[in-house]
Design a protein around this motif. Structure first.
Motif, PDB file in Angstrom:
ATOM      1  N   CYS A  48       0.814  -1.222   0.000  1.00  0.00           N
ATOM      2  CA  CYS A  48       0.000   0.000   0.000  1.00  0.00           C
ATOM      3  C   CYS A  48       0.846   1.270   0.000  1.00  0.00           C
ATOM      4  O   CYS A  48       0.412   2.315  -0.474  1.00  0.00           O
ATOM      5  N   GLY A  49       2.033   1.202   0.573  1.00  0.00           N
ATOM      6  CA  GLY A  49       2.882   2.385   0.672  1.00  0.00           C
ATOM      7  C   GLY A  49       2.441   3.377   1.736  1.00  0.00           C
ATOM      8  O   GLY A  49       2.996   4.468   1.842  1.00  0.00           O
ATOM      9  N   ILE A  50       1.424   3.027   2.524  1.00  0.00           N
ATOM     10  CA  ILE A  50       0.961   3.952   3.568  1.00  0.00           C
ATOM     11  C   ILE A  50       0.827   3.258   4.928  1.00  0.00           C
ATOM     12  O   ILE A  50       0.079   3.698   5.803  1.00  0.00           O
ATOM     13  N   GLY A  51       1.543   2.158   5.107  1.00  0.00           N
ATOM     14  CA  GLY A  51       1.589   1.538   6.431  1.00  0.00           C
ATOM     15  C   GLY A  51       0.356   0.757   6.837  1.00  0.00           C
ATOM     16  O   GLY A  51       0.192   0.450   8.017  1.00  0.00           O
ATOM     17  N   GLU A  52      -0.487   0.418   5.887  1.00  0.00           N
ATOM     18  CA  GLU A  52      -1.695  -0.321   6.256  1.00  0.00           C
ATOM     19  C   GLU A  52      -1.551  -1.833   6.067  1.00  0.00           C
ATOM     20  O   GLU A  52      -2.241  -2.601   6.716  1.00  0.00           O
ATOM     21  N   GLY A  54       1.534  -3.858   5.687  1.00  0.00           N
ATOM     22  CA  GLY A  54       2.617  -4.589   6.346  1.00  0.00           C
ATOM     23  C   GLY A  54       3.468  -5.457   5.430  1.00  0.00           C
ATOM     24  O   GLY A  54       4.371  -6.148   5.912  1.00  0.00           O
ATOM     25  N   GLY A 139      -0.768  -6.045  11.961  1.00  0.00           N
ATOM     26  CA  GLY A 139      -0.394  -5.013  10.993  1.00  0.00           C
ATOM     27  C   GLY A 139       0.000  -5.584   9.646  1.00  0.00           C
ATOM     28  O   GLY A 139       0.569  -4.879   8.822  1.00  0.00           O
ATOM     29  N   ASN A 140      -0.284  -6.858   9.431  1.00  0.00           N
ATOM     30  CA  ASN A 140       0.049  -7.510   8.158  1.00  0.00           C
ATOM     31  C   ASN A 140      -1.221  -8.068   7.537  1.00  0.00           C
ATOM     32  O   ASN A 140      -1.878  -8.926   8.119  1.00  0.00           O
TER      33      ASN A 140
ATOM     34  N   SER B 103      -0.823  -0.203  14.035  1.00  0.00           N
ATOM     35  CA  SER B 103      -0.404  -1.602  14.109  1.00  0.00           C
ATOM     36  C   SER B 103       0.881  -1.664  14.922  1.00  0.00           C
ATOM     37  O   SER B 103       1.446  -0.616  15.250  1.00  0.00           O
ATOM     38  N   GLN B 105       3.766  -2.231  13.898  1.00  0.00           N
ATOM     39  CA  GLN B 105       4.810  -1.542  13.135  1.00  0.00           C
ATOM     40  C   GLN B 105       4.687  -0.026  13.273  1.00  0.00           C
ATOM     41  O   GLN B 105       5.682   0.691  13.360  1.00  0.00           O
TER      42      GLN B 105
END
Lengths: 165, 290
Positions: A48-52, A54, A139-140, B103, B105
């Motif tokens: 995603c490039g925005i941390g959503e 993982g 987060g993945n 999250s 991370q």
């Protein structure tokens, strides 16, 4: 007072999978750009490039982070681990073996990030509960497996890595 | 557009740099908001900036308690706050709130200073900080000033910080009854979810069970963090029963509509913030309710 450096480009050094590297970076480079484009470690994926999602998760100074959200200049002096560091002398890491054995991979795009989140978890907590595993990989994102196989694989890997309990 | 980056090693160096560049610089810590904004091109049209990285300044990441005051350095991560036994003891609802950010991370990089400065109405750390009557310390080459957290914001994503200033720390008094607090949040899903609604409650209860002080601060329903005085007054001086708690919770919904107006989301948000507040009050009192 000593003048603080103002940098447009800079040669930074850090450690990747146990090897010291020196890379020239610009202010707008992200850690993932350095890993993939400059060091050719393309195991780390950009989703995603925005941390959503993982997919780009790497371990930085012992902690899982989204490499798409870390400015490259913050990597100076750090210790980075990517999925390429898991396999040792041609032998898969127990986590990788467990992912294969449990069919915890379908398209495989999330797998490098999943493995790095799982590795960070198992180092800190060698025998996590399923709940703790689910939290560690919260987060993945995986759009294929439904997560059950991944959680089973991590649980199994915990036994393979530390069968004492 | 980014002109370059600067990595000071001390607060002194940092303040020199900020004084020199003022609004031609932008402080970056966890970068979890900044890099998303950059990707969304919001910065592209703006003034060229130097990014001033504060993650190389160890003296900005700390949690300590001295003379009954808790101080958290601006560069302290959500991860470190959520895991801090000090915060778990003195303000467990702040640890809970930091644990709901993004999250694992994101919590590992994102900082409490960034959460405050970004000034999102949905920021998870702000309702507990408002309930704690926290203050922020701003420092610059000219000196320092302390501002109550609720006075720090001018509106959504806007604060009173001046060019050249650094948010150095957030601090608050250790509450009398740290156990009587709660933070509840609703997101679209459990992880990596921006808060749709949240609320922080902190109570002081005497031996007879009477509430002597109440602090109630909702998130994601007002333009900026605020305490809901009418709700707090409804509880104060009472031994809580269902009727009182319900009445206090309803005041939060009323205040949301008064301040934010009736919106497309109001038919959902109003009953839900009332129910969430009711549950949060009971949870702060140590009572499990549905």
């Amino acid at each position: 007072m000593k003048q603080v450096d103002r940098c447009k480009m800079k040669l930074i050094s850090f450690t990747v999978n146990g090897t010291d590297v020196k890379v020239e970076i610009s202010a707008s480079d992200r850690l993932i750009d350095v890993l993939r484009d400059k060091l050719r470690l393309t195991g780390t994926k950009e989703g995603c490039g925005i941390g959503e999602c993982g997919a780009c998760t790497v371990i930085m100074n012992g902690v899982p982070v989204n490499s798409c959200l870390v400015p490259a200049f913050q990597a100076e002096g750090s210790v980075i681990e990517t999925v390429e560091g898991l396999e040792q002398s041609g032998k898969l890491h127990p986590l990788q073996e467990a992912f294969v054995d449990h069919a915890a991979i379908q398209c495989g795009f999330c797998t490098p990030g999943m493995l790095m989140s799982a590795l960070a978890l198992l180092r800190e907590n060698p025998h996590p509960t399923r709940e703790e595993i689910a939290r560690a990989i919260s987060g993945n994102l995986c759009r294929c497996t439904g997560y059950h196989q991944i959680i089973e694989a991590i649980e199994d890997a915990s036994m393979r890595m530390d069968p004492t309990e | 557009m980014t002109l370059g980056f600067i990595r000071p090693k001390t607060v002194g160096e940092l303040l020199e740099v900020l004084a020199e560049y003022k609004d031609g610089s932008k402080i970056v810590a966890g970068a979890t908001d900044l890099l998303v904004q950059q990707r969304n091109s919001k910065q592209v049209e703006g003034k060229p900036l130097y990014l001033v990285d504060i993650t190389g300044i160890p003296e900005l990441a700390y949690i300590n308690v001295e003379s009954g005051v808790v101080r958290i350095g601006a560069a302290t991560t959500h991860r470190d706050i959520a895991r801090s036994t000090v915060i778990q003891d003195v303000a467990p609802f702040l640890a809970d709130a930091c644990l709901t950010v993004g999250s694992p991370q994101i919590r590992a990089r994102g900082t409490i200073g960034g959460n405050i400065i970004n000034a999102s109405p949905a920021a998870d750390s702000l309702p507990p900080l408002a309930a704690l009557s926290a203050q922020v310390r701003l420092v610059s080459k000219r000196g320092s000033r302390d501002i109550a957290i609720c006075d720090f914001f001018k509106g959504p994503y806007k604060t009173v910080i001046e060019p050249g200033e650094l948010l150095q720390e957030v601090f608050f008094k250790v509450p009398k009854n740290p156990g009587n607090c709660s933070f509840l949040k609703i997101g679209r899903r459990e992880a990596v979810a921006i808060s749709r609604l949240s609320v922080a409650v902190l109570l002081d209860v005497d031996e007879s069970g009477k509430i002597t002080e109440a602090a109630i601060a909702p998130g994601s329903c007002l333009p900026m963090p605020a305490r809901i005085v009418r709700a707090e007054e409804t509880l104060t001086g009472k031994v809580p029963d269902e009727e009182t708690v319900e009445a206090a919770a309803n005041e939060v919904g009323e205040e949301m509509v008064r301040v934010s107006g009736v919106r497309w989301s109001t038919p959902y948000k109003k009953p839900v913030i009332c129910a969430l507040t009711r549950r949060a009050i009971w949870k702060a009192l140590g009572v499990d309710v549905d």
